[in-house]
Design a protein around this motif. Structure first.
Motif, PDB file in Angstrom:
ATOM      1  N   PRO A 118      -0.515 -13.364 -65.553  1.00 52.75           N
ATOM      2  CA  PRO A 118       0.142 -12.061 -65.287  1.00 52.75           C
ATOM      3  C   PRO A 118      -0.308 -11.252 -64.492  1.00 52.75           C
ATOM      4  N   PHE A 119      -1.443 -11.183 -64.291  1.00 56.17           N
ATOM      5  CA  PHE A 119      -2.289 -10.332 -63.317  1.00 56.17           C
ATOM      6  C   PHE A 119      -1.919 -10.634 -61.917  1.00 56.17           C
ATOM      7  N   GLU A 120      -2.003 -11.961 -61.567  1.00 52.58           N
ATOM      8  CA  GLU A 120      -1.566 -12.229 -60.172  1.00 52.58           C
ATOM      9  C   GLU A 120      -0.021 -11.959 -59.908  1.00 52.58           C
ATOM     10  N   LEU A 121       0.648 -12.018 -60.882  1.00 53.75           N
ATOM     11  CA  LEU A 121       2.019 -11.714 -60.651  1.00 53.75           C
ATOM     12  C   LEU A 121       2.270 -10.320 -60.419  1.00 53.75           C
ATOM     13  N   LEU A 122       1.833  -9.535 -61.298  1.00 50.58           N
ATOM     14  CA  LEU A 122       1.619  -8.127 -60.911  1.00 50.58           C
ATOM     15  C   LEU A 122       1.296  -7.624 -59.729  1.00 50.58           C
ATOM     16  N   VAL A 123       0.005  -8.139 -59.206  1.00 43.19           N
ATOM     17  CA  VAL A 123      -0.387  -7.693 -57.920  1.00 43.19           C
ATOM     18  C   VAL A 123       0.780  -8.233 -56.830  1.00 43.19           C
ATOM     19  N   ALA A 124       1.227  -9.492 -57.013  1.00 44.55           N
ATOM     20  CA  ALA A 124       2.094  -9.972 -55.908  1.00 44.55           C
ATOM     21  C   ALA A 124       3.486  -9.110 -55.943  1.00 44.55           C
ATOM     22  N   PHE A 133      -6.897 -13.220 -54.076  1.00 40.70           N
ATOM     23  CA  PHE A 133      -7.422 -13.486 -55.241  1.00 40.70           C
ATOM     24  C   PHE A 133      -8.404 -14.549 -55.413  1.00 40.70           C
ATOM     25  N   LYS A 134      -8.825 -15.121 -54.247  1.00 36.52           N
ATOM     26  CA  LYS A 134      -9.898 -16.179 -54.133  1.00 36.52           C
ATOM     27  C   LYS A 134     -11.024 -15.050 -54.191  1.00 36.52           C
ATOM     28  N   LYS A 135     -10.995 -13.773 -53.597  1.00 42.37           N
ATOM     29  CA  LYS A 135     -12.153 -12.809 -53.568  1.00 42.37           C
ATOM     30  C   LYS A 135     -11.921 -11.999 -54.973  1.00 42.37           C
ATOM     31  N   TYR A 136     -11.064 -11.552 -55.407  1.00 43.80           N
ATOM     32  CA  TYR A 136     -10.810 -10.905 -56.586  1.00 43.80           C
ATOM     33  C   TYR A 136      -9.880 -11.341 -57.640  1.00 43.80           C
ATOM     34  N   PRO A 137     -10.489 -12.309 -58.195  1.00 40.93           N
ATOM     35  CA  PRO A 137      -9.669 -13.113 -59.170  1.00 40.93           C
ATOM     36  C   PRO A 137      -9.233 -12.115 -60.747  1.00 40.93           C
ATOM     37  N   THR A 138      -9.842 -11.212 -60.935  1.00 36.92           N
ATOM     38  CA  THR A 138      -9.652 -10.622 -62.261  1.00 36.92           C
ATOM     39  C   THR A 138      -9.323  -9.234 -61.984  1.00 36.92           C
ATOM     40  N   PRO A 139      -8.823  -8.389 -62.838  1.00 31.31           N
ATOM     41  CA  PRO A 139      -8.880  -6.914 -62.906  1.00 31.31           C
ATOM     42  C   PRO A 139     -10.145  -6.276 -62.650  1.00 31.31           C
ATOM     43  N   GLU A 140     -11.237  -6.708 -63.398  1.00 29.93           N
ATOM     44  CA  GLU A 140     -12.396  -6.459 -63.357  1.00 29.93           C
ATOM     45  C   GLU A 140     -12.888  -6.419 -61.935  1.00 29.93           C
ATOM     46  N   ALA A 141     -12.863  -7.765 -61.306  1.00 29.66           N
ATOM     47  CA  ALA A 141     -13.274  -7.937 -59.879  1.00 29.66           C
ATOM     48  C   ALA A 141     -12.741  -7.149 -59.013  1.00 29.66           C
ATOM     49  N   LEU A 142     -11.306  -6.864 -59.145  1.00 27.55           N
ATOM     50  CA  LEU A 142     -10.358  -6.041 -58.034  1.00 27.55           C
ATOM     51  C   LEU A 142     -10.885  -4.535 -58.425  1.00 27.55           C
ATOM     52  N   LYS A 201      -8.204  -3.897 -46.226  1.00 28.13           N
ATOM     53  CA  LYS A 201      -8.391  -4.713 -45.063  1.00 28.13           C
ATOM     54  C   LYS A 201      -7.729  -6.116 -45.580  1.00 28.13           C
ATOM     55  N   LEU A 202      -7.778  -6.561 -46.670  1.00 27.68           N
ATOM     56  CA  LEU A 202      -7.257  -7.838 -47.061  1.00 27.68           C
ATOM     57  C   LEU A 202      -5.705  -7.714 -47.075  1.00 27.68           C
ATOM     58  N   ILE A 203      -5.120  -6.411 -47.385  1.00 24.07           N
ATOM     59  CA  ILE A 203      -3.658  -6.521 -47.515  1.00 24.07           C
ATOM     60  C   ILE A 203      -3.031  -5.757 -46.096  1.00 24.07           C
ATOM     61  N   SER A 204      -3.717  -5.712 -44.968  1.00 24.09           N
ATOM     62  CA  SER A 204      -3.389  -4.735 -43.858  1.00 24.09           C
ATOM     63  C   SER A 204      -2.016  -5.331 -43.154  1.00 24.09           C
ATOM     64  N   SER A 205      -1.643  -6.494 -43.617  1.00 23.38           N
ATOM     65  CA  SER A 205      -0.517  -7.056 -42.792  1.00 23.38           C
ATOM     66  C   SER A 205       0.860  -6.719 -43.708  1.00 23.38           C
ATOM     67  N   CYS A 206       0.512  -6.032 -44.669  1.00 22.60           N
ATOM     68  CA  CYS A 206       1.673  -5.723 -45.643  1.00 22.60           C
ATOM     69  C   CYS A 206       2.229  -4.326 -45.231  1.00 22.60           C
ATOM     70  N   SER A 207       3.544  -4.054 -45.373  1.00 26.57           N
ATOM     71  CA  SER A 207       4.054  -2.816 -44.908  1.00 26.57           C
ATOM     72  C   SER A 207       3.231  -1.868 -46.239  1.00 26.57           C
ATOM     73  N   ILE A 257      -1.274 -13.144 -48.319  1.00 18.60           N
ATOM     74  CA  ILE A 257      -2.166 -12.111 -48.610  1.00 18.60           C
ATOM     75  C   ILE A 257      -2.727 -12.482 -50.095  1.00 18.60           C
ATOM     76  N   THR A 258      -1.968 -13.041 -50.947  1.00 18.00           N
ATOM     77  CA  THR A 258      -2.646 -13.103 -52.337  1.00 18.00           C
ATOM     78  C   THR A 258      -3.638 -14.211 -52.506  1.00 18.00           C
ATOM     79  N   LYS A 259      -3.308 -15.441 -51.545  1.00 15.32           N
ATOM     80  CA  LYS A 259      -3.902 -16.261 -51.761  1.00 15.32           C
ATOM     81  C   LYS A 259      -5.559 -16.131 -51.424  1.00 15.32           C
ATOM     82  N   GLU A 260      -6.002 -15.191 -50.411  1.00 11.96           N
ATOM     83  CA  GLU A 260      -7.259 -14.741 -50.043  1.00 11.96           C
ATOM     84  C   GLU A 260      -7.408 -13.589 -51.026  1.00 11.96           C
TER      85      GLU A 260
END
Ligand code: SF4
Length: 204
Positions: A24-30, A50-59, A69-75, A45-48
């Motif tokens: 559910p966390f990945e879906l919410l972020v996506a 979630f590799k770095k920040y897989p959980t709410p705590e990590a993010l 920086k990781l999501i910069s290609s997104c509007s 974007i999410t592939k990278e």
């Protein structure tokens, strides 16, 4: 309506969306990232992310700049990075790292509207709900399921006309149908399997 439900079911038997997620966390972020961004780009974007920040705590420990920086290609990445930071903090602190399964709770989170909340509960928790995105709104209008242009009214019209146990399959079917056949500018009515039962409202 019965025939329409059956045909949508035959055309799109599996309720699915085109965003990649494992929980559910990945879906919410996506879902937050996918606003005005294609699903293909969001999935890259999410592939990278979630590799770095897989959980709410990590993010929640990442800075807004790192997320941006990781999501910069997104509007609208500036706003989205702030929302993701705040959202992950709330999920970590208030919900013990879980994503709530209630629409009322979800819409209180930053960057989460009713459409996102409905898609989240239905796709992540299998709770009957109707997510109204631009495709659902357009196709439902053309099919004569709704006369409204307001998403909350369209949601209600679909819920009133479609049996509850079909809500998820039906609205996800309309999303796919809107993307593949009943396109915004040039609906492919000639090859549409719903042609003979569709009133084609507003189609020129
Ligand atoms: S017949 Fe045309 S307007 Fe109706 S659902 Fe199919 S593509 Fe859309």
């Amino acid at each position: 309506m019965k025939e329409l439900i059956e045909r949508v079911k035959r055309l799109y038997p599996e309720p699915k969306i085109e965003l990649d997620f494992k929980n559910p966390f990945e879906l919410l972020v996506a879902l937050i990232l996918s606003a005005r961004c294609t699903d293909t780009r969001t999935n890259t974007i999410t592939k990278e992310l979630f590799k770095k920040y897989p959980t709410p705590e990590a993010l929640s420990r990442a800075s807004i700049e790192e997320i941006d920086k990781l999501i910069s290609s997104c509007s609208m990445h500036n706003t989205k990075s702030k929302h993701l930071k705040q959202l992950s903090e709330i999920l970590h602190q208030k919900y013990n790292g879980e994503v709530p399964n209630s629409v009322d709770e979800l819409v209180k989170l930053p960057g989460v509207g009713r459409k996102t909340a409905n898609i989240l509960v239905s796709m992540a928790y299998n709770i009957p709900a109707v997510g109204v995105d631009t495709h659902v709104a357009r196709v439902a209008q053309r099919l004569g399921i709704t006369k409204s242009k307001k998403s909350d009214e369209i949601e209600k019209d679909i819920m009133d006309k479609i049996p509850k146990d079909e809500w998820i399959r039906f609205y996800t079917g309309l999303i796919l149908h809107g993307r593949r056949i009943c396109k915004a500018r040039k609906p492919k009515c000639d090859e549409c399997p719903l042609n003979d039962i569709c009133p084609k409202i507003g189609v020129k």
